[in-house]
Write a protein that holds these residues in place. Sequence first.
Motif, PDB file in Angstrom:
ATOM      1  N   VAL A  16     -46.738  -6.444-139.940  1.00  0.00           N
ATOM      2  CA  VAL A  16     -47.056  -5.026-140.107  1.00  0.00           C
ATOM      3  C   VAL A  16     -48.341  -4.916-140.922  1.00  0.00           C
ATOM      4  N   ILE A  17     -49.366  -4.325-140.331  1.00  0.00           N
ATOM      5  CA  ILE A  17     -50.587  -4.002-141.067  1.00  0.00           C
ATOM      6  C   ILE A  17     -50.399  -2.605-141.650  1.00  0.00           C
ATOM      7  N   GLU A  18     -50.478  -2.511-142.964  1.00  0.00           N
ATOM      8  CA  GLU A  18     -50.262  -1.243-143.667  1.00  0.00           C
ATOM      9  C   GLU A  18     -51.607  -0.735-144.164  1.00  0.00           C
ATOM     10  N   ALA A  31     -35.338   9.549-145.228  1.00  0.00           N
ATOM     11  CA  ALA A  31     -34.313   8.810-144.485  1.00  0.00           C
ATOM     12  C   ALA A  31     -34.755   7.391-144.149  1.00  0.00           C
ATOM     13  N   SER A  32     -35.986   7.029-144.509  1.00  0.00           N
ATOM     14  CA  SER A  32     -36.568   5.762-144.065  1.00  0.00           C
ATOM     15  C   SER A  32     -35.778   4.542-144.516  1.00  0.00           C
ATOM     16  N   ALA A  33     -35.403   4.481-145.815  1.00  0.00           N
ATOM     17  CA  ALA A  33     -34.724   3.297-146.339  1.00  0.00           C
ATOM     18  C   ALA A  33     -33.345   3.119-145.713  1.00  0.00           C
ATOM     19  N   TYR A  34     -32.619   4.223-145.513  1.00  0.00           N
ATOM     20  CA  TYR A  34     -31.299   4.154-144.890  1.00  0.00           C
ATOM     21  C   TYR A  34     -31.422   3.634-143.460  1.00  0.00           C
ATOM     22  N   ARG A  35     -32.381   4.188-142.713  1.00  0.00           N
ATOM     23  CA  ARG A  35     -32.573   3.759-141.324  1.00  0.00           C
ATOM     24  C   ARG A  35     -32.992   2.292-141.267  1.00  0.00           C
ATOM     25  N   TYR A  36     -33.777   1.876-142.223  1.00  0.00           N
ATOM     26  CA  TYR A  36     -34.205   0.476-142.322  1.00  0.00           C
ATOM     27  C   TYR A  36     -32.984  -0.443-142.500  1.00  0.00           C
ATOM     28  N   ARG A  37     -32.064  -0.037-143.380  1.00  0.00           N
ATOM     29  CA  ARG A  37     -30.851  -0.855-143.604  1.00  0.00           C
ATOM     30  C   ARG A  37     -29.973  -0.883-142.356  1.00  0.00           C
ATOM     31  N   ARG A  38     -29.867   0.263-141.690  1.00  0.00           N
ATOM     32  CA  ARG A  38     -29.068   0.311-140.473  1.00  0.00           C
ATOM     33  C   ARG A  38     -29.680  -0.579-139.396  1.00  0.00           C
ATOM     34  N   LEU A  39     -30.992  -0.537-139.257  1.00  0.00           N
ATOM     35  CA  LEU A  39     -31.688  -1.367-138.284  1.00  0.00           C
ATOM     36  C   LEU A  39     -31.449  -2.846-138.561  1.00  0.00           C
ATOM     37  N   ALA A  71     -38.997  -6.442-134.380  1.00  0.00           N
ATOM     38  CA  ALA A  71     -39.326  -7.560-133.486  1.00  0.00           C
ATOM     39  C   ALA A  71     -38.523  -8.791-133.879  1.00  0.00           C
ATOM     40  N   THR A  72     -38.284  -9.657-132.912  1.00  0.00           N
ATOM     41  CA  THR A  72     -37.624 -10.951-133.144  1.00  0.00           C
ATOM     42  C   THR A  72     -38.375 -12.028-132.392  1.00  0.00           C
ATOM     43  N   TRP A  73     -38.260 -13.268-132.852  1.00  0.00           N
ATOM     44  CA  TRP A  73     -38.890 -14.409-132.180  1.00  0.00           C
ATOM     45  C   TRP A  73     -38.216 -15.705-132.632  1.00  0.00           C
ATOM     46  N   ASP A  74     -38.574 -16.816-132.026  1.00  0.00           N
ATOM     47  CA  ASP A  74     -38.003 -18.139-132.325  1.00  0.00           C
ATOM     48  C   ASP A  74     -36.474 -18.066-132.315  1.00  0.00           C
ATOM     49  N   ASP A  75     -35.799 -18.512-133.379  1.00  0.00           N
ATOM     50  CA  ASP A  75     -34.341 -18.594-133.337  1.00  0.00           C
ATOM     51  C   ASP A  75     -33.649 -17.237-133.326  1.00  0.00           C
ATOM     52  N   HIS A  76     -34.373 -16.154-133.586  1.00  0.00           N
ATOM     53  CA  HIS A  76     -33.762 -14.822-133.546  1.00  0.00           C
ATOM     54  C   HIS A  76     -33.854 -14.174-132.157  1.00  0.00           C
ATOM     55  N   SER A  77     -34.531 -14.828-131.216  1.00  0.00           N
ATOM     56  CA  SER A  77     -34.551 -14.378-129.828  1.00  0.00           C
ATOM     57  C   SER A  77     -33.841 -15.414-128.973  1.00  0.00           C
ATOM     58  N   ALA A  78     -33.083 -14.939-127.994  1.00  0.00           N
ATOM     59  CA  ALA A  78     -32.273 -15.853-127.188  1.00  0.00           C
ATOM     60  C   ALA A  78     -33.112 -16.893-126.463  1.00  0.00           C
ATOM     61  N   PHE A  90     -37.932 -12.449-137.831  1.00  0.00           N
ATOM     62  CA  PHE A  90     -37.722 -11.069-137.401  1.00  0.00           C
ATOM     63  C   PHE A  90     -38.416 -10.148-138.390  1.00  0.00           C
ATOM     64  N   ILE A  91     -38.697  -8.936-137.939  1.00  0.00           N
ATOM     65  CA  ILE A  91     -39.365  -7.954-138.799  1.00  0.00           C
ATOM     66  C   ILE A  91     -38.842  -6.569-138.453  1.00  0.00           C
ATOM     67  N   THR A  92     -38.739  -5.710-139.460  1.00  0.00           N
ATOM     68  CA  THR A  92     -38.275  -4.338-139.260  1.00  0.00           C
ATOM     69  C   THR A  92     -39.258  -3.382-139.906  1.00  0.00           C
ATOM     70  N   CYS A  93     -39.391  -2.191-139.329  1.00  0.00           N
ATOM     71  CA  CYS A  93     -40.367  -1.225-139.833  1.00  0.00           C
ATOM     72  C   CYS A  93     -39.849   0.190-139.567  1.00  0.00           C
ATOM     73  N   THR A  94     -39.776   1.004-140.625  1.00  0.00           N
ATOM     74  CA  THR A  94     -39.438   2.419-140.443  1.00  0.00           C
ATOM     75  C   THR A  94     -40.607   3.251-140.981  1.00  0.00           C
ATOM     76  N   ASN A  95     -40.418   3.995-142.064  1.00  0.00           N
ATOM     77  CA  ASN A  95     -41.497   4.878-142.526  1.00  0.00           C
ATOM     78  C   ASN A  95     -41.848   4.691-143.993  1.00  0.00           C
ATOM     79  N   HIS A  96     -41.734   3.449-144.459  1.00  0.00           N
ATOM     80  CA  HIS A  96     -42.222   3.119-145.802  1.00  0.00           C
ATOM     81  C   HIS A  96     -42.891   1.746-145.756  1.00  0.00           C
ATOM     82  N   PHE A  97     -43.753   1.495-146.730  1.00  0.00           N
ATOM     83  CA  PHE A  97     -44.478   0.231-146.805  1.00  0.00           C
ATOM     84  C   PHE A  97     -43.610  -0.870-147.405  1.00  0.00           C
TER      85      PHE A  97
END
Length: 559
Positions: free
Chosen positions: A319-321, A362-370, A194-201, A336-343
């Motif tokens: 993110v509520i974990e 693969a969660s951490a790699y996908r997180y970095r790519r995101l 998700a993005t908001w404020d200055d990270h959203s157009a 902004f916030i990013t979430c894959t498959n780790h806490f």
Amino acid sequence: MEKKKRSGWRKFGRVLLYIFGSILLLFIALAIYLVSVSRMTPPAVTDQQALSLQRTQLDSNAYTIGNSWFRKSNSGLYEMYVEGAPFERGVINGKLSGELIRRQEDVFVEQIKKMIPSTFYLHFLKYFIGWFNRDLSNHVAPEFKEEIYGESFSAAAGYDYIGSNYERLMNYHAAHDIGHALQGMMLVGCTSFATWDDHSADSNLIIGRNFDFYMGDKFAEDKMVVFYHPDKGNNFMFVTWGGFTGVVSGMNDKGLTVTINAARTDVPSGAATPVSLVAREILQYAGNIQQAWDIAKKRKMFVSESFLIGSAADNKAVVIEKTPQGMDIYDPRQHFITCTNHFQGDTLGNLASNKLQIRESASAYRYRRLTELMQEGGPNTVQKTINILRDRKGLHNTDIGMGNEKAVNQFIAHHGIVFEPKKKMVWVSAAPWQMGRFIAYNLDSIFSMHGLRTNHEVYDSAQSIAADPFLQTKEFTAFQQYRQLKEQLLEGKIIDVQALIATNPQYYHTYVLAGDYLFKRKDFAQAAKYYETALTKEIATQGEEQHIRRQLEKCKPKQ
């Protein structure tokens, strides 16, 4: 002497018979216990007048019951609006979408049989799930039990050997949980941000997510976009499939969104509230982040999950974990916030199981790519969000093969979805995966409708977003051929290994499939070459790398 020997053998025989008889009785008692605990008694509903309701056909693709309606859009998505009290909602849902409910169960059971072809293990799985979910009904809110019970009257015939209609639909609501608990196998490797404020157009909150829950291609053919107007709580929409009233992706008319991402979990010892029904309760009864937290906190869960909560009232996302033992909240303190498959929270992020997940999956790699993709594009828009959800590359735009779990787009998504909560706008992907058109819906418009008109499209065509041009490329055609050859291989058919390699040459799993195929045919020298090539590619998980190395070791003495 001979008499003593015979007497001794008779005694031994009696003892042996006693032991075998005791074991047999134990198994019979266990079977009776498993059958008895797997039974679920439907809720007592005194007013069942809704069962007499009948649907009216408007045209070849549309039906109504009172103000509720169901239709197939020209986009390929099924759309449904349901209102009323819990049991009534369930009955109406079932009567309107009964064909989808029955077809979805056929597909679900067919896929389970593919995954577990042994009849013995299927029966074992039935009783295991029955034991596992023995207390499930105690952890589901009465409202949701009544709704599922109402829907169960439209369930498929012929599956009584699995359980009654009500028992099956209840258990299917826990399928997401059981799937990733039993395997740690991540049938669910989702991505959200998700993005908001200055990270959203336009400074507004924008949320995007891929729901990568794969139960075969047929499972995702009949996606439903459902709009609920319950007698209590918020109006809300969610994306689902026939017979499933839990929530994996949704937004309510307060501008609160919920999406779920699986995390590593231990095999649980007993039932609790299914994740999808926790998400459903949040959507129906929460209007901001604090209320979502309060609802999640009071529910016991039997797997570990991340809930990305977007809130128009708060104009941000967190993110509520949650695990069976604890709970945390991840607030990035940025826009902004990013979430894959780790806490990521301070508490659950430090669990040993979470650190193992980061190392092995693969969660951490996908997180970095995101994160990389979000930083590349400048302030976010809905179109940019969709572009990210469709991204099939690895870090630094490297080609890691199509279908790699390390990519944001793994070509298995049941759906992609984008929310703009303040505008009450949502975009849902049509087939295939998140590559088709993203169909736009405005919640205010939908909930202000008074019934459905013949041949009337309810989505916003002007704001819908075109399919990915990649679908028209030779590369995509090659990928389709790869999937066909892979399916033939898994069915035990003879294939052209070189043709398989040519369809997806940068994907490590292409070479694993080729190696495994040749290994079974005792061509160990060629199999070893393919395993060695696989090790030069971007491998998704440590477990898969270990499999490749074990196979290589098996090849060496046989060459």
